[in-house]
Design a protein around this motif. Structure first.
Motif, PDB file in Angstrom:
ATOM      1  N   LEU A 111     -18.309  -4.620 105.020  1.00 32.02           N
ATOM      2  CA  LEU A 111     -18.937  -5.730 105.724  1.00 32.02           C
ATOM      3  C   LEU A 111     -19.974  -5.173 106.696  1.00 32.02           C
ATOM      4  CD1 LEU A 111     -15.787  -7.883 106.664  1.00 32.02           C
ATOM      5  CD2 LEU A 111     -17.066  -7.838 104.499  1.00 32.02           C
ATOM      6  N   TYR A 112     -21.063  -5.918 106.878  1.00 32.35           N
ATOM      7  CA  TYR A 112     -22.140  -5.498 107.769  1.00 32.35           C
ATOM      8  C   TYR A 112     -22.582  -6.668 108.631  1.00 32.35           C
ATOM      9  CZ  TYR A 112     -22.730  -1.254 104.972  1.00 32.35           C
ATOM     10  OH  TYR A 112     -22.524  -0.053 104.333  1.00 32.35           O
ATOM     11  N   ILE A 113     -23.127  -6.359 109.799  1.00 33.57           N
ATOM     12  CA  ILE A 113     -23.849  -7.333 110.619  1.00 33.57           C
ATOM     13  C   ILE A 113     -25.324  -6.982 110.562  1.00 33.57           C
ATOM     14  CG2 ILE A 113     -24.356  -8.090 112.979  1.00 33.57           C
ATOM     15  CD1 ILE A 113     -21.388  -7.774 113.619  1.00 33.57           C
ATOM     16  N   VAL A 114     -26.155  -7.996 110.332  1.00 38.12           N
ATOM     17  CA  VAL A 114     -27.608  -7.869 110.470  1.00 38.12           C
ATOM     18  C   VAL A 114     -28.053  -9.017 111.368  1.00 38.12           C
ATOM     19  CG1 VAL A 114     -29.836  -8.027 109.314  1.00 38.12           C
ATOM     20  CG2 VAL A 114     -28.012  -6.663 108.298  1.00 38.12           C
ATOM     21  N   SER A 115     -28.460  -8.685 112.581  1.00 42.93           N
ATOM     22  CA  SER A 115     -28.739  -9.686 113.611  1.00 42.93           C
ATOM     23  C   SER A 115     -30.130  -9.487 114.191  1.00 42.93           C
ATOM     24  CB  SER A 115     -27.691  -9.560 114.726  1.00 42.93           C
ATOM     25  OG  SER A 115     -28.005 -10.371 115.831  1.00 42.93           O
ATOM     26  N   ALA A 116     -30.675 -10.561 114.766  1.00 46.95           N
ATOM     27  CA  ALA A 116     -31.939 -10.455 115.499  1.00 46.95           C
ATOM     28  C   ALA A 116     -31.716  -9.988 116.932  1.00 46.95           C
ATOM     29  CB  ALA A 116     -32.663 -11.803 115.503  1.00 46.95           C
ATOM     30  N   SER A 141     -32.341  -5.925 115.877  1.00 48.56           N
ATOM     31  CA  SER A 141     -33.769  -5.744 116.087  1.00 48.56           C
ATOM     32  C   SER A 141     -33.994  -4.462 116.907  1.00 48.56           C
ATOM     33  CB  SER A 141     -34.345  -6.962 116.811  1.00 48.56           C
ATOM     34  OG  SER A 141     -33.809  -7.065 118.115  1.00 48.56           O
ATOM     35  N   PRO A 142     -35.189  -3.860 116.832  1.00 48.31           N
ATOM     36  CA  PRO A 142     -36.434  -4.471 116.344  1.00 48.31           C
ATOM     37  C   PRO A 142     -36.658  -4.390 114.844  1.00 48.31           C
ATOM     38  CG  PRO A 142     -36.908  -2.309 117.221  1.00 48.31           C
ATOM     39  CD  PRO A 142     -35.443  -2.552 117.472  1.00 48.31           C
ATOM     40  N   ARG A 143     -35.749  -3.804 114.085  1.00 53.10           N
ATOM     41  CA  ARG A 143     -35.967  -3.734 112.642  1.00 53.10           C
ATOM     42  C   ARG A 143     -35.874  -5.126 112.023  1.00 53.10           C
ATOM     43  NH1 ARG A 143     -31.934   1.017 110.732  1.00 53.10           N
ATOM     44  NH2 ARG A 143     -30.631   0.108 112.373  1.00 53.10           N
ATOM     45  N   PRO A 144     -36.823  -5.500 111.171  1.00 54.62           N
ATOM     46  CA  PRO A 144     -36.725  -6.794 110.486  1.00 54.62           C
ATOM     47  C   PRO A 144     -35.457  -6.864 109.644  1.00 54.62           C
ATOM     48  CG  PRO A 144     -38.925  -5.847 110.230  1.00 54.62           C
ATOM     49  CD  PRO A 144     -38.062  -4.772 110.817  1.00 54.62           C
ATOM     50  N   LYS A 145     -34.931  -8.070 109.506  1.00 54.18           N
ATOM     51  CA  LYS A 145     -33.687  -8.234 108.756  1.00 54.18           C
ATOM     52  C   LYS A 145     -33.822  -7.765 107.310  1.00 54.18           C
ATOM     53  CE  LYS A 145     -31.448 -11.808 111.508  1.00 54.18           C
ATOM     54  NZ  LYS A 145     -30.686 -13.073 111.495  1.00 54.18           N
ATOM     55  N   ALA A 146     -34.955  -8.045 106.683  1.00 52.36           N
ATOM     56  CA  ALA A 146     -35.134  -7.625 105.292  1.00 52.36           C
ATOM     57  C   ALA A 146     -35.067  -6.107 105.172  1.00 52.36           C
ATOM     58  CB  ALA A 146     -36.455  -8.150 104.740  1.00 52.36           C
ATOM     59  N   ASP A 147     -35.643  -5.389 106.126  1.00 59.97           N
ATOM     60  CA  ASP A 147     -35.590  -3.926 106.097  1.00 59.97           C
ATOM     61  C   ASP A 147     -34.153  -3.434 106.266  1.00 59.97           C
ATOM     62  OD1 ASP A 147     -38.305  -3.941 105.802  1.00 59.97           O
ATOM     63  OD2 ASP A 147     -38.760  -3.135 107.791  1.00 59.97           O
ATOM     64  N   CYS A 148     -33.402  -4.092 107.146  1.00 55.58           N
ATOM     65  CA  CYS A 148     -31.995  -3.717 107.339  1.00 55.58           C
ATOM     66  C   CYS A 148     -31.200  -3.918 106.054  1.00 55.58           C
ATOM     67  CB  CYS A 148     -31.387  -4.536 108.471  1.00 55.58           C
ATOM     68  SG  CYS A 148     -32.110  -4.247 110.101  1.00 55.58           S
ATOM     69  N   ILE A 149     -31.440  -5.039 105.391  1.00 54.88           N
ATOM     70  CA  ILE A 149     -30.717  -5.323 104.146  1.00 54.88           C
ATOM     71  C   ILE A 149     -31.064  -4.282 103.084  1.00 54.88           C
ATOM     72  CG2 ILE A 149     -30.492  -6.974 102.244  1.00 54.88           C
ATOM     73  CD1 ILE A 149     -30.866  -9.204 104.378  1.00 54.88           C
ATOM     74  N   ASN A 151     -31.939  -1.259 103.553  1.00 51.19           N
ATOM     75  CA  ASN A 151     -31.274  -0.019 103.941  1.00 51.19           C
ATOM     76  C   ASN A 151     -29.802  -0.036 103.537  1.00 51.19           C
ATOM     77  OD1 ASN A 151     -31.662   2.535 105.748  1.00 51.19           O
ATOM     78  ND2 ASN A 151     -29.739   1.625 106.444  1.00 51.19           N
ATOM     79  N   ILE A 152     -29.147  -1.165 103.742  1.00 51.98           N
ATOM     80  CA  ILE A 152     -27.734  -1.299 103.379  1.00 51.98           C
ATOM     81  C   ILE A 152     -27.552  -1.164 101.867  1.00 51.98           C
ATOM     82  CG2 ILE A 152     -25.807  -2.937 103.286  1.00 51.98           C
ATOM     83  CD1 ILE A 152     -26.888  -4.009 106.030  1.00 51.98           C
ATOM     84  N   LEU A 153     -28.418  -1.817 101.104  1.00 48.92           N
ATOM     85  CA  LEU A 153     -28.341  -1.708  99.646  1.00 48.92           C
ATOM     86  C   LEU A 153     -28.517  -0.258  99.211  1.00 48.92           C
ATOM     87  CD1 LEU A 153     -30.491  -4.803  98.552  1.00 48.92           C
ATOM     88  CD2 LEU A 153     -27.996  -4.650  98.680  1.00 48.92           C
ATOM     89  N   GLY A 154     -29.486   0.417  99.821  1.00 46.12           N
ATOM     90  CA  GLY A 154     -29.757   1.796  99.449  1.00 46.12           C
ATOM     91  C   GLY A 154     -28.617   2.731  99.776  1.00 46.12           C
ATOM     92  N   GLU A 155     -28.030   2.581 100.955  1.00 48.02           N
ATOM     93  CA  GLU A 155     -26.965   3.512 101.347  1.00 48.02           C
ATOM     94  C   GLU A 155     -25.688   3.277 100.553  1.00 48.02           C
ATOM     95  OE1 GLU A 155     -24.808   1.620 105.294  1.00 48.02           O
ATOM     96  OE2 GLU A 155     -26.638   2.769 105.587  1.00 48.02           O
ATOM     97  N   ASN A 156     -25.538   2.075  99.988  1.00 46.96           N
ATOM     98  CA  ASN A 156     -24.373   1.787  99.158  1.00 46.96           C
ATOM     99  C   ASN A 156     -24.655   1.956  97.669  1.00 46.96           C
ATOM    100  OD1 ASN A 156     -21.917   0.499 100.793  1.00 46.96           O
ATOM    101  ND2 ASN A 156     -23.824  -0.091 101.804  1.00 46.96           N
ATOM    102  N   GLY A 157     -25.931   2.136  97.312  1.00 47.07           N
ATOM    103  CA  GLY A 157     -26.296   2.334  95.915  1.00 47.07           C
ATOM    104  C   GLY A 157     -25.984   1.147  95.034  1.00 47.07           C
ATOM    105  N   ILE A 158     -26.256  -0.055  95.546  1.00 44.76           N
ATOM    106  CA  ILE A 158     -25.953  -1.248  94.761  1.00 44.76           C
ATOM    107  C   ILE A 158     -27.203  -2.097  94.579  1.00 44.76           C
ATOM    108  CG2 ILE A 158     -23.585  -1.262  95.622  1.00 44.76           C
ATOM    109  CD1 ILE A 158     -24.331  -3.744  97.244  1.00 44.76           C
ATOM    110  N   SER A 159     -27.149  -2.987  93.605  1.00 44.25           N
ATOM    111  CA  SER A 159     -28.267  -3.879  93.324  1.00 44.25           C
ATOM    112  C   SER A 159     -28.183  -5.108  94.224  1.00 44.25           C
ATOM    113  CB  SER A 159     -28.245  -4.305  91.860  1.00 44.25           C
ATOM    114  OG  SER A 159     -27.099  -5.103  91.601  1.00 44.25           O
ATOM    115  N   PRO A 160     -29.304  -5.797  94.454  1.00 48.49           N
ATOM    116  CA  PRO A 160     -29.292  -6.970  95.340  1.00 48.49           C
ATOM    117  C   PRO A 160     -28.301  -8.052  94.916  1.00 48.49           C
ATOM    118  CG  PRO A 160     -31.543  -6.256  94.973  1.00 48.49           C
ATOM    119  CD  PRO A 160     -30.684  -5.442  94.049  1.00 48.49           C
ATOM    120  N   GLY A 161     -28.133  -8.248  93.618  1.00 51.00           N
ATOM    121  CA  GLY A 161     -27.230  -9.291  93.153  1.00 51.00           C
ATOM    122  C   GLY A 161     -25.770  -9.020  93.437  1.00 51.00           C
ATOM    123  N   GLU A 162     -25.459  -7.803  93.878  1.00 52.88           N
ATOM    124  CA  GLU A 162     -24.079  -7.448  94.208  1.00 52.88           C
ATOM    125  C   GLU A 162     -23.781  -7.601  95.696  1.00 52.88           C
ATOM    126  OE1 GLU A 162     -23.075  -3.988  90.976  1.00 52.88           O
ATOM    127  OE2 GLU A 162     -24.597  -3.519  92.503  1.00 52.88           O
TER     128      GLU A 162
END
Length: 227
Positions: A111-116, A141-149, A151-162
């Motif tokens: 589980l992750y938090i991505v907040s403004a 923040s200041p990282r945009p939420k899309a960039d955070c997401i 990063n999370i996908l990349g560090e977990n090695g998963i596709s967006p649909g997962e």
């Protein structure tokens, strides 16, 4: 058919904590020096819940107050707002079902938090509330939420649909669409539903009990945790 769910990302304000009304009042108080503009400022704040406070300050000065905002003024506004909300964030009620959902699903998926909210502040809130251990990562923040997401996908090695993002603001949906992750909207009972029928919205839930029930019917892959 969607692939099994492998991680869940949560916004914080309005999704885990019932902090929207309190933060709106703090925004009003932050701009008490321009009472004639307070209603418009608070409405802008509410309409842009997924945006960082500093981006809001810049817009408010440029488009509403029609004034130049210096770096020093911006910092003073940020400090004033943070001072108004900090202690309240340690005691504000959680969204119904939040504790139960976090206990159950942190044992199954990352589980992750991505907040403004500024990241350092968000980390402190999670620690003070005893929530930090439920999360594999906390982003702000200041990282945009899309960039955070991404990063999370990349560090977990998963596709967006997962991955699933649970948010409560149009900016949250925008971040989900930009990154391709699944999206569920939380709309509190009695609030205006801005999400039902929108492309990219998988479901709308009133609280986290409802989300928990929905997730129980969703295929998951709990062998993929990176924790």
């Amino acid at each position: 058919m969607q692939p099994p769910l492998r991680l869940i990302i949560f916004d914080f304000d309005g999704v885990i904590a019932e902090s929207i009304a309190m933060k709106a009042e703090a925004f009003r108080e932050t701009f008490s020096f321009v009472p004639e503009y307070q209603d418009e400022i608070v409405q802008y704040h509410l309409d842009n819940g997924g945006m960082s406070r500093y981006a809001k300050f810049r817009y408010i000065y440029r488009e509403i107050l029609c004034q130049k905002l210096t770096g020093e003024q911006e910092q003073r506004l940020g400090d004033r707002y943070a001072g108004l909300v900090r202690e309240k964030m340690y005691t504000i009620p959680l969204v119904p079902g939040a504790t139960e959902l976090l206990i159950a699903w942190s044992r199954l998926l990352p589980l992750y938090i991505v907040s403004a909210t500024p990241e350092e502040e968000m980390l402190m809130i999670a620690e003070k509330r005893g929530l930090a251990d439920y999360f594999a990562g906390i982003y702000g923040s200041p990282r945009p939420k899309a960039d955070c997401i991404r990063n999370i996908l990349g560090e977990n090695g998963i596709s967006p649909g997962e991955a699933l993002f649970v948010g409560d603001a149009p900016q949250d949906l925008q971040a989900a669409v930009e990154t391709g992750v699944r999206f569920i909207a939380r709309v509190a009972t009695g609030d205006i539903d801005r999400f039902s029928g929108c492309p990219g919205v998988e479901a709308v839930v009133a609280d986290l009990y409802t989300l928990h029930a929905y997730l129980l019917s969703t295929p998951t892959d709990n062998t993929s945790t990176s924790r």
